[in-house]
Design a protein around this motif. Sequence first.
Motif, PDB file in Angstrom:
ATOM      1  N   HIS A   1      10.911  14.781  -3.258  1.00  0.00           N
ATOM      2  CA  HIS A   1      11.085  16.153  -3.732  1.00  0.00           C
ATOM      3  C   HIS A   1       9.861  16.716  -4.449  1.00  0.00           C
ATOM      4  N   GLU A   2       8.697  16.094  -4.294  1.00  0.00           N
ATOM      5  CA  GLU A   2       7.500  16.643  -4.938  1.00  0.00           C
ATOM      6  C   GLU A   2       7.124  17.981  -4.298  1.00  0.00           C
ATOM      7  N   GLU A   3       6.594  18.915  -5.096  1.00  0.00           N
ATOM      8  CA  GLU A   3       6.161  20.205  -4.572  1.00  0.00           C
ATOM      9  C   GLU A   3       4.648  20.277  -4.450  1.00  0.00           C
ATOM     10  N   VAL A   4       3.967  19.344  -5.128  1.00  0.00           N
ATOM     11  CA  VAL A   4       2.511  19.249  -5.040  1.00  0.00           C
ATOM     12  C   VAL A   4       2.157  17.781  -4.807  1.00  0.00           C
ATOM     13  N   PRO A   5       1.352  17.458  -3.786  1.00  0.00           N
ATOM     14  CA  PRO A   5       1.000  16.060  -3.527  1.00  0.00           C
ATOM     15  C   PRO A   5       0.222  15.466  -4.695  1.00  0.00           C
ATOM     16  N   PRO A   6       0.427  14.196  -5.031  1.00  0.00           N
ATOM     17  CA  PRO A   6      -0.311  13.570  -6.135  1.00  0.00           C
ATOM     18  C   PRO A   6      -1.798  13.485  -5.815  1.00  0.00           C
ATOM     19  N   LYS A   7      -2.618  13.603  -6.845  1.00  0.00           N
ATOM     20  CA  LYS A   7      -4.066  13.555  -6.649  1.00  0.00           C
ATOM     21  C   LYS A   7      -4.628  12.146  -6.783  1.00  0.00           C
ATOM     22  N   SER A   8      -3.949  11.309  -7.558  1.00  0.00           N
ATOM     23  CA  SER A   8      -4.456   9.953  -7.779  1.00  0.00           C
ATOM     24  C   SER A   8      -4.108   9.050  -6.603  1.00  0.00           C
ATOM     25  N   LEU A   9      -4.936   8.035  -6.379  1.00  0.00           N
ATOM     26  CA  LEU A   9      -4.714   7.104  -5.281  1.00  0.00           C
ATOM     27  C   LEU A   9      -3.424   6.318  -5.490  1.00  0.00           C
ATOM     28  N   ILE A  10      -3.193   5.857  -6.724  1.00  0.00           N
ATOM     29  CA  ILE A  10      -1.974   5.105  -7.029  1.00  0.00           C
ATOM     30  C   ILE A  10      -0.739   5.981  -6.803  1.00  0.00           C
ATOM     31  N   GLY A  11      -0.839   7.225  -7.236  1.00  0.00           N
ATOM     32  CA  GLY A  11       0.284   8.150  -7.049  1.00  0.00           C
ATOM     33  C   GLY A  11       0.596   8.377  -5.584  1.00  0.00           C
ATOM     34  N   LEU A  12      -0.456   8.468  -4.763  1.00  0.00           N
ATOM     35  CA  LEU A  12      -0.271   8.675  -3.329  1.00  0.00           C
ATOM     36  C   LEU A  12       0.351   7.442  -2.664  1.00  0.00           C
ATOM     37  N   ILE A  13      -0.113   6.255  -3.058  1.00  0.00           N
ATOM     38  CA  ILE A  13       0.441   5.013  -2.507  1.00  0.00           C
ATOM     39  C   ILE A  13       1.916   4.883  -2.860  1.00  0.00           C
ATOM     40  N   MET A  14       2.262   5.169  -4.121  1.00  0.00           N
ATOM     41  CA  MET A  14       3.656   5.083  -4.558  1.00  0.00           C
ATOM     42  C   MET A  14       4.532   6.094  -3.804  1.00  0.00           C
ATOM     43  N   LEU A  15       3.980   7.279  -3.566  1.00  0.00           N
ATOM     44  CA  LEU A  15       4.725   8.302  -2.820  1.00  0.00           C
ATOM     45  C   LEU A  15       4.996   7.835  -1.395  1.00  0.00           C
ATOM     46  N   TYR A  16       3.998   7.243  -0.748  1.00  0.00           N
ATOM     47  CA  TYR A  16       4.169   6.757   0.619  1.00  0.00           C
ATOM     48  C   TYR A  16       5.194   5.625   0.679  1.00  0.00           C
ATOM     49  N   LEU A  17       5.153   4.718  -0.304  1.00  0.00           N
ATOM     50  CA  LEU A  17       6.132   3.631  -0.349  1.00  0.00           C
ATOM     51  C   LEU A  17       7.546   4.187  -0.514  1.00  0.00           C
ATOM     52  N   LYS A  18       7.671   5.184  -1.365  1.00  0.00           N
ATOM     53  CA  LYS A  18       8.973   5.808  -1.596  1.00  0.00           C
ATOM     54  C   LYS A  18       9.491   6.453  -0.311  1.00  0.00           C
ATOM     55  N   ARG A  19       8.602   7.128   0.420  1.00  0.00           N
ATOM     56  CA  ARG A  19       9.009   7.779   1.671  1.00  0.00           C
ATOM     57  C   ARG A  19       9.409   6.751   2.725  1.00  0.00           C
ATOM     58  N   ILE A  20       8.695   5.619   2.762  1.00  0.00           N
ATOM     59  CA  ILE A  20       9.044   4.561   3.712  1.00  0.00           C
ATOM     60  C   ILE A  20      10.440   4.027   3.427  1.00  0.00           C
TER      61      ILE A  20
END
Length: 265
Positions: free
Chosen positions: A42-61
């Motif tokens: 449910h994020e409205e803005v993609p995370p800028k940090s690398l860790i944040g992006l990795i965690m988001l991708y894991l959550k989506r998987i």
Amino acid sequence: ALEICKRFAERGAEIVIVTSKLGMMNFSKIMPKGIRYIITTHEEVPPKSLIGLIMLYLKRIIKGIMIKLTTTDSDILFASSNFLPDIIPLMFKGGRKVLILHMVPPNPIYVYRGHYVKRIILRDNIRTLLYFINHIVSMLLFRIYGDFLLVLPTTIDEAMRFRFPRDKICITFNGVDLASINAISSQQKEYDACWLGRVHPQKGVDDLIDIWEKVLKNIPIAKLILIGAGTENYKEIIQKRKLQANIIIKGYVSEEEKYVLLKKL
């Protein structure tokens, strides 16, 4: 992917789009009504940090795997990218699995500095390396579990490099919706050039801004329009270079408005 979904919907197919809230906000602007959306994050803005992006991708998987879909062998499961959040959940679903390969990652020793350069910068090289690893893993997984790979003329060599069976590969070309274009009346010329698409470093929008500065030295009144999600990110650099009178940012627009703007060239 959106154009494919639109055409299937027009022919009476039931369409279910699994995406983020941000994706749904964009898709709903151009997709026909009656489309069912399943939201993963449910994020409205993609995370800028690398860790944040990795965690988001894991959550989506994980969310994608947990989604319960009743499918048959005749249903089509379409992955619009070869990123792992699009690929891994398909392994746990029934139906025919289709992937479109429209982009190939750069060599991981290259980093992005307006364009890709061969340079070792740990933080940036890690991003490029992860993108490269994602590509390899997803291609290997899809070669095992996938049914059909759509490629562009520019990406078929990559498919062959991963030894996809030739009978599983189909070359696709960018189509033109002439009916929608012809439905828009002629417009008065306002722009001299246009960039249209979703912003990604590999597409060279930064280079285009540099090029347009050189164009203005010979044609001071020349106007460039930038259309598409992400073009708003260039507002600051355009203002800093005092190019706002010559580079117009429109951001994300509807299908109809897109053709209106294109007819102003």
